[in-house]
Design an enzyme around this catalytic site. Sequence first.
Site, mmCIF file in Angstrom:
data_model
loop_
_atom_site.group_PDB
_atom_site.id
_atom_site.type_symbol
_atom_site.label_atom_id
_atom_site.label_comp_id
_atom_site.label_asym_id
_atom_site.label_seq_id
_atom_site.Cartn_x
_atom_site.Cartn_y
_atom_site.Cartn_z
ATOM 1 N N CYS A 72 -0.167 3.130 -7.568
ATOM 2 C CA CYS A 72 -0.857 2.568 -6.529
ATOM 3 C C CYS A 72 -1.381 1.194 -7.059
ATOM 4 O O CYS A 72 -1.649 0.840 -8.150
ATOM 5 C CB CYS A 72 -2.497 3.326 -6.124
ATOM 6 S SG CYS A 72 -3.464 2.079 -5.817
ATOM 7 N N CYS A 120 0.591 -1.205 -0.038
ATOM 8 C CA CYS A 120 0.066 0.153 -0.076
ATOM 9 C C CYS A 120 0.767 0.959 -0.096
ATOM 10 O O CYS A 120 1.927 1.855 1.208
ATOM 11 C CB CYS A 120 -0.657 0.176 1.268
ATOM 12 S SG CYS A 120 -1.930 1.431 1.607
#
Length: 286
Positions: A187, A77
Amino acid sequence: MKTDACPRVLVFDSGVGGLSVAASVIRHLPGTELVYLADNAGFPYGDQPESVVVERCCRLISDSLAQFPCDVIIVACNTASTVVLPHLRAMTAIPVVGVVPAIKPAAAVTRNGRIGLLATPATVRRPYLDNLVDEFAGHCQVERIGHPDLVRWVEESVSGTDVPRKDLADAVAGFHRAGVDTVVLGCTHYPLLLEALRDVLPDVEFWVDSGDAIARRVAFLLDEQGKSGEASRDNRASEQPVRAALFSGPAPEGVAAFMAALGLSPMAVCANWPAQACPATTAASV
């Protein structure tokens, strides 16, 4: 720490985006067993104070390691990686791998010097991104887009909801106007949008993410421990390379099938974890 021959890696994210990293690890290291841990009760992390992100990550990862000892931890993440890595490394001797946008490899492959960076709004705002661009892509034009809806579209796609192509095209139109030939998927959710992104940006030549680099780093860390994730697993493990998929909130509808399509069929899917126990032998049915 685990002592048996099969290495095990914990992949942590706030949602399903880390599955793209998990898939890269299994492609490179088919002898590795994974535990997938998603703090979807705290999703999205970009809306949370840093202190909350640190507390949630450290607590959930500690609880997971108590039930499923692992040899390497991946924080898959971007938002969490910018704040939690020092705290995790102080908490455990297990090697911890974070993720950053793949600016350096993108700068190496672009032909026209125009790079698109697709990230979350939180990542686009962080000073560490400016430092990455200055260090590795100072000679390039970098167009940044931090859109608030892309991660949600990925999460919704798990249950079969189609990604809205027109909205996606509108969201990334700045890349078309800037004439980028390379896009960094900044991401871990975004590689799961790759097919749709290619549809709406057909002129982009190179799509770059961090999955392969993370897999290579994991291989190095396992080798340092005298383990290898490259050998083939036995038939049972090969069919179900994920020991358990742990979700701090309700498990997303259809997540077992979604994981299977990525080559990540889990032996167990556990919702509202750790409040509800996760027997590792439970068949995935969510």
